[in-house]
Write a protein that holds these residues in place. Structure first.
Motif, PDB file in Angstrom:
ATOM      1  N   VAL A   6       0.741  -1.312   0.029  1.00 50.57           N
ATOM      2  CA  VAL A   6      -0.215   0.097   0.069  1.00 50.57           C
ATOM      3  C   VAL A   6       0.677   1.345   0.022  1.00 50.57           C
ATOM      4  O   VAL A   6       2.033   1.288   0.404  1.00 50.57           O
ATOM      5  N   ARG A   8       2.745   4.429   0.720  1.00 52.84           N
ATOM      6  CA  ARG A   8       2.960   5.249   2.097  1.00 52.84           C
ATOM      7  C   ARG A   8       2.630   6.566   2.088  1.00 52.84           C
ATOM      8  O   ARG A   8       2.712   7.403   1.082  1.00 52.84           O
ATOM      9  N   SER A   9       1.962   7.139   3.253  1.00 50.20           N
ATOM     10  CA  SER A   9       1.510   8.510   3.340  1.00 50.20           C
ATOM     11  C   SER A   9       2.366   9.660   3.191  1.00 50.20           C
ATOM     12  O   SER A   9       3.380   9.484   3.777  1.00 50.20           O
ATOM     13  N   SER A 144       6.299   7.883   9.586  1.00 48.05           N
ATOM     14  CA  SER A 144       5.150   6.900   9.598  1.00 48.05           C
ATOM     15  C   SER A 144       5.806   5.682  10.618  1.00 48.05           C
ATOM     16  O   SER A 144       5.083   4.980  10.954  1.00 48.05           O
ATOM     17  N   MET A 193      -5.988  -1.326   8.460  1.00 49.41           N
ATOM     18  CA  MET A 193      -6.467  -0.301   7.531  1.00 49.41           C
ATOM     19  C   MET A 193      -7.559  -1.072   6.698  1.00 49.41           C
ATOM     20  O   MET A 193      -7.452  -0.623   5.510  1.00 49.41           O
ATOM     21  N   GLU A 201      -6.206   9.206   0.292  1.00 49.55           N
ATOM     22  CA  GLU A 201      -4.984   9.329   0.942  1.00 49.55           C
ATOM     23  C   GLU A 201      -4.187  10.494   0.123  1.00 49.55           C
ATOM     24  O   GLU A 201      -3.199  10.863   0.508  1.00 49.55           O
ATOM     25  N   ASN A 242      -8.722  -3.391   1.775  1.00 49.25           N
ATOM     26  CA  ASN A 242      -7.466  -2.494   2.381  1.00 49.25           C
ATOM     27  C   ASN A 242      -7.495  -1.262   1.725  1.00 49.25           C
ATOM     28  O   ASN A 242      -7.513  -1.023   0.624  1.00 49.25           O
ATOM     29  N   TYR A 244      -5.246   2.269   2.410  1.00 52.48           N
ATOM     30  CA  TYR A 244      -4.142   2.930   3.437  1.00 52.48           C
ATOM     31  C   TYR A 244      -4.711   4.425   3.850  1.00 52.48           C
ATOM     32  O   TYR A 244      -4.844   5.079   2.921  1.00 52.48           O
ATOM     33  N   SER A 245      -4.590   4.563   4.905  1.00 49.39           N
ATOM     34  CA  SER A 245      -5.357   5.715   5.620  1.00 49.39           C
ATOM     35  C   SER A 245      -4.561   6.418   6.800  1.00 49.39           C
ATOM     36  O   SER A 245      -4.606   5.535   7.977  1.00 49.39           O
ATOM     37  N   THR A 246      -3.966   7.347   6.710  1.00 47.35           N
ATOM     38  CA  THR A 246      -3.491   7.857   7.967  1.00 47.35           C
ATOM     39  C   THR A 246      -4.472   8.215   9.037  1.00 47.35           C
ATOM     40  O   THR A 246      -4.154   8.239  10.338  1.00 47.35           O
ATOM     41  N   TYR A 347       0.843  -6.602   4.256  1.00 48.42           N
ATOM     42  CA  TYR A 347       1.014  -5.637   5.510  1.00 48.42           C
ATOM     43  C   TYR A 347       0.457  -6.301   6.634  1.00 48.42           C
ATOM     44  O   TYR A 347      -0.294  -7.115   6.714  1.00 48.42           O
ATOM     45  N   TRP A 352       5.406  -2.720   8.059  1.00 46.46           N
ATOM     46  CA  TRP A 352       5.766  -3.251   6.856  1.00 46.46           C
ATOM     47  C   TRP A 352       6.256  -4.471   6.828  1.00 46.46           C
ATOM     48  O   TRP A 352       7.351  -4.962   7.472  1.00 46.46           O
TER      49      TRP A 352
END
Length: 414
Positions: A6, A8-9, A144, A193, A201, A242, A244-246, A347, A352
């Motif tokens: 996923v 990375r934010s 992160s 997530m 995102e 899934n 990806y969400s901060t 994930y 990671w």
């Protein structure tokens, strides 16, 4: 660009003028500044960090002074540091091949803008370097990597019986989310997530949810972040997709705070930082003055203390021979997980999983932050590697895949 399960934010935030305004109000952003070697350096703005709009010297001075950009809580260290003796056998130059080209240790440090690196083998330091004016007292931004620390606090709260388990409901710990899209979501869903809550995102999109969460943080208004999250719609059934969400990590921080009834920084200090033996106080960004910690970023700590955290986790979360984490947590959190429909997810629980052949074979995993931050753990070979990076832009464009380099380090130490 190396594989990712996923994306990375990355984030944007308010300029330094925001911090100066807080100082004018008498709020302390950098307690103990007189004892910190970099406290009086000129720094850039939070906005410049996420825009990737700083020249190298300014980036370095900013990354080691992020606790001047937002209010923080202190993660207090104890009086008895965990010993990290220097090994009699030090790591020599490391040579490896990446995408058909030959590199060595010096190439990696230069090309990936590494400003500090620590390699621990069998509990002893086999390599340690500080660049660009950094030293043993330098606190560097986590980005992160903080997500993996927040997930570990959730595990500790489960072990303490304060969170009833992975299948516990989010709303039991964050009542403000009752009736929202998080009603019916479990702690496990958030850790993976996979809450099913709709989320965009894309940090470069001013209309994205990520930017909205950043505006909430920048406002420094109490509860503004959780209020934003409560207003999001559902896009899928919990546990099935899934995304990806901060924001999920902010929710996890809210869960832990609600369960333990104390600031995350205090719980981290109580459970890990002091009893395991971290050497130095660390800092953690807040969503508002004396508010809730930013679950997905904003920790600043020293190189060796990040290394100690890697050792703590690699050794099963044990302190004085007893684990503070649930049985089997380390393996479950760092290996690929499975969504409800049976789909495999590369994930873990905000860790990671490995993406190179050698590291997959060794069951390695990493806490990773944009712009070059890594805590790499290789349990098969008892190796922990930490890097501080000052890469110019938060766009996941490392010239050299760090895990390929880490594989070469592990091979050289065998």
């Amino acid at each position: 660009m190396y594989p990712r399960a996923v994306s990375r934010s990355v984030q944007r935030a308010r300029p330094l003028a925001f911090s100066m305004g807080l100082l004018a109000l008498g709020l302390t952003l950098n307690a103990g500044a007189e004892d910190y070697p970099h406290a009086h350096e000129t720094i850039g703005t939070v906005e410049q960090i996420y825009d990737g709009a700083m020249l190298p010297d300014l980036a370095v001075s900013t990354y080691r002074n992020i606790d001047r950009l937002f209010p923080t809580h202190t993660i207090k260290a104890g009086a008895h540091p965990y010993a990290l003796p220097r090994s009699d056998k030090q790591l020599a130059n490391v040579r490896f091949t990446y995408e058909g080209k030959k590199y060595d240790l010096y190439d990696y440090v230069a090309l990936d803008s590494v400003t500090a690196m620590l390699v621990i083998k069998d509990g002893k330091i086999v390599f340690e370097t500080y660049q660009r004016g950094n030293n043993e007292k330098t606190r560097w931004m986590s980005m992160s990597m903080a997500k993996s620390i927040t997930s570990t606090l959730a595990a500790a709260a489960i072990k303490d019986g304060l969170i009833k388990g992975l299948d516990s409901q989010v709303v039991d710990y964050v009542p403000e989310l009752k009736g929202s899209a998080y009603d019916g979501v479990t702690v496990r869903d958030v850790l993976m997530m996979s809450s099913g809550v709709k989320w965009n995102e894309t940090y470069t999109d001013p209309a994205s949810d990520r930017r909205a969460l950043l505006r909430a943080q920048i406002s420094q208004k109490p509860r503004s972040a959780v209020t934003l999250m409560a207003g999001l719609p559902r896009a899928a059934e919990p546990g099935t997709v899934n995304n990806y969400s901060t924001g999920e990590t902010q929710i996890l921080g809210e869960i832990v705070r609600g369960a333990v009834n104390m600031p995350l920084a205090d719980y981290l200090s109580k459970k890990i930082w002091q009893p395991f033996g971290m050497e130095s106080d660390a800092r953690w960004w807040l969503d508002s003055p004396d508010g809730v910690e930013i679950g997905g970023s904003g920790i600043s700590a020293t190189l060796r203390d990040y290394g100690r955290f890697g050792l703590f986790f690699m050794n099963g979360g044990k302190i004085d021979g007893k684990s503070i984490l649930p049985n089997g947590w380390v393996s479950e959190a760092t290996l690929p997980t499975t969504l409800k429909g049976g789909k495999k997810l590369d994930y873990g629980y905000m860790w990671w999983t490995a993406w190179t052949e050698a590291s997959v074979k060794d069951g390695a995993y990493a806490a990773v932050g944009i712009q070059g931050q890594n805590i790499y753990v290789n349990p098969a070979n008892n190796v922990v590697i930490v890097t501080f990076g000052a890469q110019p832009k938060p766009v996941d464009k490392e010239p050299v895949d760090p895990m390929t380099f880490f594989d070469a380090v592990v091979a050289a130490l065998k």
